[in-house]
Design a protein around this motif. Sequence first.
Motif, PDB file in Angstrom:
ATOM      1  N   LEU A 204       0.827  -1.207   0.000  1.00  0.00           N
ATOM      2  CA  LEU A 204       0.000   0.000   0.000  1.00  0.00           C
ATOM      3  C   LEU A 204       0.863   1.259   0.000  1.00  0.00           C
ATOM      4  O   LEU A 204       0.494   2.269  -0.610  1.00  0.00           O
ATOM      5  CB  LEU A 204      -0.931  -0.010   1.212  1.00  0.00           C
ATOM      6  CG  LEU A 204      -1.934  -1.170   1.256  1.00  0.00           C
ATOM      7  CD1 LEU A 204      -2.776  -1.096   2.526  1.00  0.00           C
ATOM      8  CD2 LEU A 204      -2.824  -1.168   0.024  1.00  0.00           C
ATOM      9  N   THR A 205       1.999   1.195   0.668  1.00  0.00           N
ATOM     10  CA  THR A 205       2.923   2.329   0.650  1.00  0.00           C
ATOM     11  C   THR A 205       3.342   2.638  -0.782  1.00  0.00           C
ATOM     12  O   THR A 205       3.329   3.801  -1.223  1.00  0.00           O
ATOM     13  CB  THR A 205       4.164   2.032   1.506  1.00  0.00           C
ATOM     14  OG1 THR A 205       3.766   1.848   2.866  1.00  0.00           O
ATOM     15  CG2 THR A 205       5.163   3.164   1.435  1.00  0.00           C
ATOM     16  N   ASP A 206       3.715   1.608  -1.528  1.00  0.00           N
ATOM     17  CA  ASP A 206       4.128   1.818  -2.919  1.00  0.00           C
ATOM     18  C   ASP A 206       2.970   2.302  -3.785  1.00  0.00           C
ATOM     19  O   ASP A 206       3.142   3.173  -4.649  1.00  0.00           O
ATOM     20  CB  ASP A 206       4.709   0.525  -3.502  1.00  0.00           C
ATOM     21  CG  ASP A 206       6.133   0.252  -3.030  1.00  0.00           C
ATOM     22  OD1 ASP A 206       6.719   1.147  -2.392  1.00  0.00           O
ATOM     23  OD2 ASP A 206       6.643  -0.854  -3.284  1.00  0.00           O
ATOM     24  N   MET A 207       1.776   1.753  -3.582  1.00  0.00           N
ATOM     25  CA  MET A 207       0.619   2.181  -4.371  1.00  0.00           C
ATOM     26  C   MET A 207       0.281   3.645  -4.105  1.00  0.00           C
ATOM     27  O   MET A 207       0.003   4.418  -5.031  1.00  0.00           O
ATOM     28  CB  MET A 207      -0.585   1.293  -4.060  1.00  0.00           C
ATOM     29  CG  MET A 207      -0.464  -0.119  -4.607  1.00  0.00           C
ATOM     30  SD  MET A 207      -1.801  -1.210  -4.040  1.00  0.00           S
ATOM     31  CE  MET A 207      -3.226  -0.452  -4.788  1.00  0.00           C
ATOM     32  N   GLU A 208       0.310   4.023  -2.825  1.00  0.00           N
ATOM     33  CA  GLU A 208       0.016   5.412  -2.497  1.00  0.00           C
ATOM     34  C   GLU A 208       1.099   6.337  -3.041  1.00  0.00           C
ATOM     35  O   GLU A 208       0.808   7.448  -3.487  1.00  0.00           O
ATOM     36  CB  GLU A 208      -0.116   5.570  -0.977  1.00  0.00           C
ATOM     37  CG  GLU A 208      -1.363   4.906  -0.416  1.00  0.00           C
ATOM     38  CD  GLU A 208      -1.535   5.146   1.078  1.00  0.00           C
ATOM     39  OE1 GLU A 208      -1.005   6.169   1.581  1.00  0.00           O
ATOM     40  OE2 GLU A 208      -2.206   4.338   1.745  1.00  0.00           O
ATOM     41  N   TRP A 209       2.330   5.903  -2.990  1.00  0.00           N
ATOM     42  CA  TRP A 209       3.430   6.720  -3.513  1.00  0.00           C
ATOM     43  C   TRP A 209       3.285   6.913  -5.025  1.00  0.00           C
ATOM     44  O   TRP A 209       3.485   8.008  -5.526  1.00  0.00           O
ATOM     45  CB  TRP A 209       4.768   6.048  -3.194  1.00  0.00           C
ATOM     46  CG  TRP A 209       5.955   6.796  -3.732  1.00  0.00           C
ATOM     47  CD1 TRP A 209       6.607   6.564  -4.912  1.00  0.00           C
ATOM     48  CD2 TRP A 209       6.610   7.903  -3.119  1.00  0.00           C
ATOM     49  NE1 TRP A 209       7.633   7.457  -5.070  1.00  0.00           N
ATOM     50  CE2 TRP A 209       7.657   8.296  -3.983  1.00  0.00           C
ATOM     51  CE3 TRP A 209       6.423   8.614  -1.934  1.00  0.00           C
ATOM     52  CZ2 TRP A 209       8.505   9.366  -3.684  1.00  0.00           C
ATOM     53  CZ3 TRP A 209       7.265   9.670  -1.640  1.00  0.00           C
ATOM     54  CH2 TRP A 209       8.293  10.046  -2.502  1.00  0.00           C
ATOM     55  N   GLU A 210       2.928   5.857  -5.729  1.00  0.00           N
ATOM     56  CA  GLU A 210       2.787   5.950  -7.185  1.00  0.00           C
ATOM     57  C   GLU A 210       1.599   6.832  -7.574  1.00  0.00           C
ATOM     58  O   GLU A 210       1.713   7.681  -8.447  1.00  0.00           O
ATOM     59  CB  GLU A 210       2.609   4.553  -7.787  1.00  0.00           C
ATOM     60  CG  GLU A 210       3.833   3.667  -7.708  1.00  0.00           C
ATOM     61  CD  GLU A 210       4.976   4.169  -8.579  1.00  0.00           C
ATOM     62  OE1 GLU A 210       4.718   4.983  -9.500  1.00  0.00           O
ATOM     63  OE2 GLU A 210       6.118   3.757  -8.332  1.00  0.00           O
ATOM     64  N   GLY A 211       0.451   6.617  -6.946  1.00  0.00           N
ATOM     65  CA  GLY A 211      -0.726   7.389  -7.291  1.00  0.00           C
ATOM     66  C   GLY A 211      -1.211   7.113  -8.700  1.00  0.00           C
ATOM     67  O   GLY A 211      -0.716   6.227  -9.403  1.00  0.00           O
ATOM     68  N   VAL A 212      -2.204   7.862  -9.131  1.00  0.00           N
ATOM     69  CA  VAL A 212      -2.745   7.709 -10.472  1.00  0.00           C
ATOM     70  C   VAL A 212      -3.035   9.089 -11.044  1.00  0.00           C
ATOM     71  O   VAL A 212      -3.492   9.994 -10.339  1.00  0.00           O
ATOM     72  CB  VAL A 212      -4.024   6.829 -10.457  1.00  0.00           C
ATOM     73  CG1 VAL A 212      -5.113   7.451  -9.612  1.00  0.00           C
ATOM     74  CG2 VAL A 212      -4.529   6.558 -11.864  1.00  0.00           C
ATOM     75  N   ARG A 213      -2.748   9.241 -12.311  1.00  0.00           N
ATOM     76  CA  ARG A 213      -2.916  10.540 -12.958  1.00  0.00           C
ATOM     77  C   ARG A 213      -4.382  10.812 -13.248  1.00  0.00           C
ATOM     78  O   ARG A 213      -5.129   9.907 -13.623  1.00  0.00           O
ATOM     79  CB  ARG A 213      -2.118  10.570 -14.270  1.00  0.00           C
ATOM     80  CG  ARG A 213      -2.135  11.913 -14.981  1.00  0.00           C
ATOM     81  CD  ARG A 213      -1.321  11.843 -16.259  1.00  0.00           C
ATOM     82  NE  ARG A 213      -1.709  12.909 -17.175  1.00  0.00           N
ATOM     83  CZ  ARG A 213      -1.810  12.786 -18.483  1.00  0.00           C
ATOM     84  NH1 ARG A 213      -1.563  11.605 -19.045  1.00  0.00           N
ATOM     85  NH2 ARG A 213      -2.150  13.792 -19.244  1.00  0.00           N
ATOM     86  N   VAL A 214      -4.799  12.060 -13.055  1.00  0.00           N
ATOM     87  CA  VAL A 214      -6.147  12.464 -13.441  1.00  0.00           C
ATOM     88  C   VAL A 214      -6.054  13.626 -14.418  1.00  0.00           C
ATOM     89  O   VAL A 214      -5.143  14.457 -14.337  1.00  0.00           O
ATOM     90  CB  VAL A 214      -7.007  12.869 -12.220  1.00  0.00           C
ATOM     91  CG1 VAL A 214      -7.279  11.683 -11.327  1.00  0.00           C
ATOM     92  CG2 VAL A 214      -6.373  14.002 -11.437  1.00  0.00           C
TER      93      VAL A 214
END
Length: 598
Positions: A204-214
Amino acid sequence: RPPRAQVRLEPDLIAFDVETTGLDPLVADLIGVSFSTRPQSGWYVPLLVADGSLFSTGSEAAAAESSRILEKLRSILEDPSRPKCGQNAKFDILAFRKAGIRVRGLVMDSMIASFCLDPVSRQHNLDALALRHFNYRKIPTSELIGTGRNQITMAEVPVEKVAEYAAEDADFALRLAQLFTPRIASESVGALFRDVELPLVDVLTDMEWEGVRVDTAQLEEMKIAAAERAVALEQEVWEIAGESFNLGSPRQLGTILFEKLAIQGSKKIRQTKTGYATDERTLRNYESHPVVGKLLEFRSVTKLRSTYTEALVRLVNPRDGRVHTSYSQVGAITGRLASSDPNLQNIPIRTELGRRIRGAFVARAEGWQILSADYSQIELRILAHLSGDEHLCAAFLSGEDIHRQTAARVFGVAPALVTPEIRSRAKAINFGIMYGMGAQRLAEDTGMSRKEAADFIEQYFAAYPGVKAYLEGQKAAAQETGMVSTVLGRRRSVRGLYESDDPRVRAAADNVAVNTPIQGSAADIIKVAMLRLHRALPERGMKSVMTMQVHDELVFDAAPGELDDLKALVRETMEGAYPMRVPLVVDMGAGESWLVAH
């Protein structure tokens, strides 16, 4: 400048906690770090010291001093052989990562351990745990920074006060870790915590760090369109009502609907202490009246506008132009992940505006694509697995449409003769049976009479006797043992519910006994898939990243040239996450946006 303390951290368990200038670890600045290696003691290391009493994040000298101190701490924080613990450690790890440090060696998170041991408790924050387990009332944050309009940031609090507060946090993180470690080891949730929940912190740390573009331009267009639609709907409601009023006022709305317009529905008009009930479920009973559909759409449009089209733009991180949702492992008793800022779980797919919002979630760069991988009917498949019903299992093993197969079996006709209406009824009961759906609710959802619904449920259980036996067995076992669990041993106590004198509470206990093992097992399975994919992607040298988890769906940013390999890896991993009597099936799609992919 306060004198530098000469602190020797023992080689045993190290508790750590950070203080920041805000609540978003990817935006806020680190202002200090606290440590504890022995109960009832702790140390605070200020990072951004300006004049000995106030912190300053603006000067080059302060930044240089912060970097110098962090470099001294790096060897400890990044050493995986130095065991560490924390409370909601994901926040601290992200704050350190923003500062250039990758924390390793986390062996205990007291918040997650508390949740695994006692998921029914509503609070797992540090203040609540210190009070519950040590009868100690910690210094409230508001005592330092205040509340409301007069609230300041921790950067404005004198260092001596911050030191006491921060050291106390680290001290109790350590005490809780020492309290929970033997309990976790000795109780049945040990494997779940050790092999799933704790390693998931890194995922989850990595997922939150990566994020997603809007696409903010799309969101701005939607904001304008939503505002215009809301105004138009408001005018249409006023026209039907024959007067203008505040659509957001339950009291005014109730008077208009039930007195002036005297709308009629399938149920008796319900009143609350302040007037007529006007919640969505109540209004659904009156959808035959034209004003109700417009009201419901108005609510949906205004909610999506404020929650997403406007909020998403504000949540874009200037560092990378992406939104970084925060995932919680303790937000749902069943073990499902919850997300906030933004809440990805609540973006509707069935409304036009909801679909357009998903369309604004786009691939991160030219040549990349969004990949969506969604478990198909996972909860119904888990029901087939847990119940072992031969007919339900056979329906899934055949690979045919499960709802058509159910309708055919219940009504004793060939699948080819099943009408869309009958299939719809079968679908409602297939999913509703896991949530204690009775005849009344089935009738409301399908338009059947109550007798027809009751007959349908009876025929369903006759067609799938193993399901009925499983459901009844679950309720009996839960009542006897006071506990239910998932396929990976996630537990939930229901003892107090069955001891209630209120029949509604006992009925709720039956629903918990049935749906917790199913919902919780679905949560377990997708978490296992996430852990395996998180390891597999870098092992295969892939640049693609996992960016979102929404219900039974995983979303990825697929790097150029990797889409086919990513699809194969994701399908193999998700469908093989847990061995079952029936196959796990994943539906996939890819495209330039989340909407296209899904």
